[in-house]
Design a protein around this motif. Structure first.
Motif, PDB file in Angstrom:
ATOM      1  N   VAL A  35      -5.621 -18.866   1.702  1.00  0.00           N
ATOM      2  CA  VAL A  35      -4.545 -19.245   0.789  1.00  0.00           C
ATOM      3  C   VAL A  35      -3.268 -18.533   1.218  1.00  0.00           C
ATOM      4  O   VAL A  35      -3.282 -17.336   1.525  1.00  0.00           O
ATOM      5  CB  VAL A  35      -4.881 -18.909  -0.674  1.00  0.00           C
ATOM      6  CG1 VAL A  35      -3.694 -19.209  -1.579  1.00  0.00           C
ATOM      7  CG2 VAL A  35      -6.088 -19.698  -1.139  1.00  0.00           C
ATOM      8  N   LEU A  90      -7.287 -23.033  -9.271  1.00  0.00           N
ATOM      9  CA  LEU A  90      -7.398 -23.542  -7.910  1.00  0.00           C
ATOM     10  C   LEU A  90      -8.179 -22.587  -7.017  1.00  0.00           C
ATOM     11  O   LEU A  90      -8.956 -23.011  -6.152  1.00  0.00           O
ATOM     12  CB  LEU A  90      -6.000 -23.772  -7.325  1.00  0.00           C
ATOM     13  CG  LEU A  90      -5.173 -24.891  -7.962  1.00  0.00           C
ATOM     14  CD1 LEU A  90      -3.747 -24.860  -7.425  1.00  0.00           C
ATOM     15  CD2 LEU A  90      -5.801 -26.246  -7.687  1.00  0.00           C
ATOM     16  N   LEU A 130      -2.939 -21.610 -10.794  1.00  0.00           N
ATOM     17  CA  LEU A 130      -3.303 -21.024  -9.511  1.00  0.00           C
ATOM     18  C   LEU A 130      -4.678 -20.383  -9.579  1.00  0.00           C
ATOM     19  O   LEU A 130      -5.492 -20.509  -8.652  1.00  0.00           O
ATOM     20  CB  LEU A 130      -2.249 -19.999  -9.093  1.00  0.00           C
ATOM     21  CG  LEU A 130      -2.521 -19.208  -7.811  1.00  0.00           C
ATOM     22  CD1 LEU A 130      -2.653 -20.138  -6.619  1.00  0.00           C
ATOM     23  CD2 LEU A 130      -1.415 -18.183  -7.571  1.00  0.00           C
ATOM     24  N   LEU A 133       4.899 -21.808  -5.492  1.00  0.00           N
ATOM     25  CA  LEU A 133       5.149 -21.512  -6.902  1.00  0.00           C
ATOM     26  C   LEU A 133       6.650 -21.606  -7.173  1.00  0.00           C
ATOM     27  O   LEU A 133       7.438 -20.870  -6.569  1.00  0.00           O
ATOM     28  CB  LEU A 133       4.642 -20.113  -7.267  1.00  0.00           C
ATOM     29  CG  LEU A 133       3.128 -19.882  -7.185  1.00  0.00           C
ATOM     30  CD1 LEU A 133       2.812 -18.428  -7.485  1.00  0.00           C
ATOM     31  CD2 LEU A 133       2.394 -20.793  -8.154  1.00  0.00           C
ATOM     32  N   LEU A 171      -5.070 -23.441   2.529  1.00  0.00           N
ATOM     33  CA  LEU A 171      -4.330 -23.927   1.363  1.00  0.00           C
ATOM     34  C   LEU A 171      -3.024 -23.151   1.223  1.00  0.00           C
ATOM     35  O   LEU A 171      -3.024 -21.920   1.180  1.00  0.00           O
ATOM     36  CB  LEU A 171      -5.179 -23.761   0.101  1.00  0.00           C
ATOM     37  CG  LEU A 171      -4.568 -24.183  -1.234  1.00  0.00           C
ATOM     38  CD1 LEU A 171      -4.267 -25.668  -1.244  1.00  0.00           C
ATOM     39  CD2 LEU A 171      -5.506 -23.821  -2.378  1.00  0.00           C
ATOM     40  N   LEU A 216       3.426 -26.161  -7.416  1.00  0.00           N
ATOM     41  CA  LEU A 216       3.366 -25.952  -8.863  1.00  0.00           C
ATOM     42  C   LEU A 216       4.795 -25.783  -9.358  1.00  0.00           C
ATOM     43  O   LEU A 216       5.425 -24.754  -9.134  1.00  0.00           O
ATOM     44  CB  LEU A 216       2.516 -24.726  -9.199  1.00  0.00           C
ATOM     45  CG  LEU A 216       1.085 -24.721  -8.636  1.00  0.00           C
ATOM     46  CD1 LEU A 216       0.350 -23.474  -9.065  1.00  0.00           C
ATOM     47  CD2 LEU A 216       0.329 -25.951  -9.082  1.00  0.00           C
ATOM     48  N   LEU A 245       0.057 -27.473  -2.030  1.00  0.00           N
ATOM     49  CA  LEU A 245       0.173 -27.782  -3.454  1.00  0.00           C
ATOM     50  C   LEU A 245       1.456 -27.149  -3.987  1.00  0.00           C
ATOM     51  O   LEU A 245       1.737 -25.986  -3.709  1.00  0.00           O
ATOM     52  CB  LEU A 245      -1.035 -27.244  -4.229  1.00  0.00           C
ATOM     53  CG  LEU A 245      -2.405 -27.800  -3.832  1.00  0.00           C
ATOM     54  CD1 LEU A 245      -3.499 -27.138  -4.641  1.00  0.00           C
ATOM     55  CD2 LEU A 245      -2.450 -29.309  -4.030  1.00  0.00           C
ATOM     56  N   SER A 285       1.902 -21.691 -14.487  1.00  0.00           N
ATOM     57  CA  SER A 285       1.637 -22.000 -13.079  1.00  0.00           C
ATOM     58  C   SER A 285       0.675 -20.982 -12.475  1.00  0.00           C
ATOM     59  O   SER A 285      -0.158 -21.333 -11.631  1.00  0.00           O
ATOM     60  CB  SER A 285       2.952 -22.043 -12.299  1.00  0.00           C
ATOM     61  OG  SER A 285       3.527 -20.750 -12.183  1.00  0.00           O
ATOM     62  N   ILE A 341       0.852 -18.124  -0.192  1.00  0.00           N
ATOM     63  CA  ILE A 341       1.651 -18.326  -1.403  1.00  0.00           C
ATOM     64  C   ILE A 341       3.120 -18.135  -1.061  1.00  0.00           C
ATOM     65  O   ILE A 341       3.513 -17.125  -0.471  1.00  0.00           O
ATOM     66  CB  ILE A 341       1.223 -17.354  -2.522  1.00  0.00           C
ATOM     67  CG1 ILE A 341      -0.237 -17.638  -2.918  1.00  0.00           C
ATOM     68  CG2 ILE A 341       2.128 -17.498  -3.733  1.00  0.00           C
ATOM     69  CD1 ILE A 341      -0.759 -16.728  -4.005  1.00  0.00           C
ATOM     70  N   ILE A 360       0.185 -22.704  -1.319  1.00  0.00           N
ATOM     71  CA  ILE A 360       0.595 -22.980  -2.702  1.00  0.00           C
ATOM     72  C   ILE A 360       2.035 -22.529  -2.872  1.00  0.00           C
ATOM     73  O   ILE A 360       2.377 -21.377  -2.598  1.00  0.00           O
ATOM     74  CB  ILE A 360      -0.321 -22.273  -3.711  1.00  0.00           C
ATOM     75  CG1 ILE A 360      -1.760 -22.790  -3.555  1.00  0.00           C
ATOM     76  CG2 ILE A 360       0.170 -22.503  -5.130  1.00  0.00           C
ATOM     77  CD1 ILE A 360      -2.743 -22.140  -4.488  1.00  0.00           C
TER      78      ILE A 360
END
Length: 673
Positions: A137, A127, A124, A101, A97, A203, A201, A120, A139, A99
């Motif tokens: 994950v 999630l 997180l 931000l 994943l 955000l 994803l 956000s 980021i 993510i």
């Protein structure tokens, strides 16, 4: 849903048993054999059973191949609620994943329960809780340039407890964001993950400017090839909007911003009146009242103006008048004292340089040098206009002229003077004409006044064929009686002060003669002309460094007109020189926009060891200057943080450079879908 739907194409292999069965079928031909009559006939029911068994065996083989293809495609069941409301995907499938931000300026907006960026981070956390322990994950912070908080995908079981406190201590973003670039960074991180399922994803508060909707090249680089079904299917991308109501109900949003700060005039000098203008805009949904706007210079409060009321989606302009009494570098801050959803845009920094004097080299057409300025008879009106006080050394005298004869110009270093004034010179040697052209193309400026001593051959054969004044020139002609002046550009900086009172600034001016000039270049503008269209004041731009030349086609000594005798002669001459000097003043910009490189150049003497640069966040950088010829050069491109950039040379005994300011990008407040 299938995690790897492309493998479903392998289900076509289930047709192989059927094809083999059809190919191996044989057509039976009965053969009469005499002994067969003594054998018992096979029961029909037994033959039918064998026929059915063959088909069942083929169907079982087909089902096995089909099931194998379905299992390899990794089916996932979401339940009747669908994927949006189900946690089965995260609970049962190991996923890499990524993510993104949004860490832009607009994410710093406050709501009733915190900033949008804090919301956000809450999203997180949710999630992370529904991901499997073996999921990874990555980021990425979407800023002006994306920042990877995780150099590689991290394991939720071992690393999340260390990363979460670091995320919670992040300061609000102060730049714009580049979502396509952040997507590209996220895809590169996902490529390091070992799980077959990939997911991105985003955000974000979906501000239009951060998503670059019109930049097709950026999106083509950020997204996988849509013509490749494998690439498009393996990395789904979802945007999870973070809006004002994400952390709780918010009935109204207030946000004021200080934008579009400007200073006039362009050339700022000691004791010269200046005006600081700022635009205040309300991009929120709530009307605010009784808001003070403060002007601070070098940290000292100078003035305060009260804003009685500002409705939503409206803006207003406020101005401060100020006299700078000390030369050098100064920084200004306009501060709104208000509590709203976004704090950082309530203040605006800008930096200026105040000139102690404007040095002007006045080259008179007199061929023999004079012992004193009073001996230059044809330049007396100009000297009186440039030094209207009896004591030229007074602080109120901003323009500082030095007068020489045309015969001495070859021995003068022109770069010591930002403005050159050529008064009614007969002609210039070819080498000096080239020298003055180079001087102007380096960003300097000149005022050329033509008069009775100017030779027509010099104008037609030399000046009109040079970059200084490309034109067609004939002989001087007497002006018809009653000639009127036509202001072609009354808002030009050299004329704006004279025309501000809505009066004719040349009332009472009588023009008897001039040099008829027809400009032959689009770089030459006519500012003032006779009513018959003959140019009297022209401006030519030279080079890309701010070089300018203004030409008066009539004299300044009352030989061809009465211009020196009218009251507006002094402001016309001084404002013209100030405008000419402003071109060079703009070469070293003090007020920058975010991302615009900070440039500085200066003399190689005295020597400089380093430049200590203090950024708006308090951090410092030591920059070594580059020596090129007889000048130092500095280039600092990392001007993303808005605020004040303060400079200090070492050793401290060197003349210090001026500070710079970087303005914030006005955050847009209309999200795009």
């Amino acid at each position: 849903m299938f995690l790897m739907p492309a493998i479903l194409l392998a289900s076509l292999a289930a047709l192989i048993p059927l094809l083999l069965h059809m190919l191996r079928r044989q057509k039976v031909t009965p053969i009469q054999w005499g002994a067969m009559q003594f054998l018992l006939e096979t029961p029909i029911r037994q033959r039918r059973r064998q026929h059915i068994d063959h088909w069942l065996l083929m169907l079982v083989r087909m089902a096995m191949l089909l099931a194998l293809a379905l299992l390899l495609a990794r089916p996932v069941w979401y339940g009747w609620q669908g994927p949006q409301n189900s946690t089965n995907l995260a609970a049962t499938v190991d996923t890499d994943l990524a993510i993104i931000l949004d860490h832009s300026l607009s994410m710093s907006r406050r709501t009733d329960t915190g900033t949008l960026f804090e919301h956000s981070l809450d999203q997180l956390d949710r999630l992370i809780t529904i991901a499997t322990p073996r999921s990874t994950v990555s980021i990425v912070l979407a800023e002006h340039s994306p920042k990877n908080l995780t150099p590689h995908p991290f394991n939720l079981t071992t690393d999340w407890t260390k990363l979460r406190p670091e995320l919670r201590t992040l300061r609000p973003g102060v730049t714009d964001a580049d979502i396509p670039a952040a997507l590209l960074a996220a895809r590169e991180l996902l490529a390091q993950g070992k799980n077959s399922q990939k997911l991105i994803l985003i955000l974000s508060d979906e501000q239009r400017a951060n998503w670059l909707p019109g930049n097709d090249a950026a999106w083509r680089t950020a997204l996988p090839d849509r013509t490749d079904p494998l690439a498009a299917a393996q990395t789904p991308i979802y945007s999870l909007p973070i809006h004002s109501s994400s952390g709780g109900a918010t009935t109204s949003v207030a946000n004021l911003a200080v934008t579009n700060v400007s200073l006039q005039p362009t050339f700022l000098g000691v004791n010269r009146p200046s005006q600081i203008t700022a635009t205040i805009s309300n991009s929120g949904s709530t009307q605010l009242s009784n808001m003070p706007l403060k002007l601070l210079i070098d940290g000292q409060l100078i003035s305060t103006q009260q804003i009685p009321s500002l409705p939503p989606n409206q803006s207003l302009t406020l101005s401060f008048d100020h006299y700078f009494t000390t030369p050098g570098s100064h920084w200004l801050k306009l501060q709104l004292e208000v509590v709203d959803s976004l704090e950082i845009d309530n203040a605006f920094f800008t930096a200026v340089t105040i000139a102690p004097k404007l040095r002007v080299l006045l080259v008179d057409g007199q061929l023999t040098p004079a012992a004193s300025p009073a001996d230059y008879k044809n330049a007396q009106f100009l000297l009186a206009a440039l030094q209207p006080t009896d004591n030229p050394s007074e602080a109120s005298t901003l323009i500082q002229p030095t007068i020489i004869s045309i015969s001495d110009i070859a021995s003068i270093n022109l770069d010591d003077y930002p403005v050159l004034l050529l008064n009614d010179i007969p002609r210039l040697p070819a080498d000096q004409l080239i020298r003055i052209t180079d001087y102007l193309q380096r960003g300097n400026a000149a005022l050329l006044i033509l008069g009775p001593r100017t030779q027509q051959s010099f104008l037609a054969d030399s000046l009109a064929k040079s970059p200084l004044l490309p034109a067609t020139i004939t002989s001087s002609l007497p002006s018809p009686a009653g000639t009127k002046l036509d202001l072609r550009e009354p808002s030009h900086p050299a004329l704006a002060l004279l025309t501000s009172a809505d009066r004719n600034p040349f009332a009472g001016v009588s023009i008897r003669q001039w040099w008829p000039i027809a400009p032959a270049s689009s770089d030459t503008r006519t500012l003032v002309a006779t009513d018959t269209g003959n140019p009297l004041i022209l401006e030519t731009t030279l080079g890309k460094s701010g070089g300018r030349l203004i030409t008066w086609t009539t004299s300044a000594d009352s030989a061809w007109n009465n211009l020196p005798l009218v009251p507006n002669f002094v402001p016309l001459l001084s404002e013209t020189l100030f405008h000419l000097a402003s071109g060079q003043a703009q070469l070293q910009l003090r007020s920058l926009t975010a991302g615009q490189p900070l440039l500085w150049s200066g003399s190689a003497s005295p020597s400089i060891d380093s430049l200590q640069l203090t950024l708006p966040d308090g951090s410092t950088r030591s920059l070594p200057p580059q020596l090129r010829g007889d000048k130092y050069f500095l280039n600092f491109p990392e001007t993303i943080l808005p605020g004040l950039y303060q400079h200090r040379f070492t050793p401290d005994t060197n003349p210090q450079p001026g500070d710079n300011s970087v303005s914030h990008d006005p955050p847009p407040h209309e999200p795009t879908t």
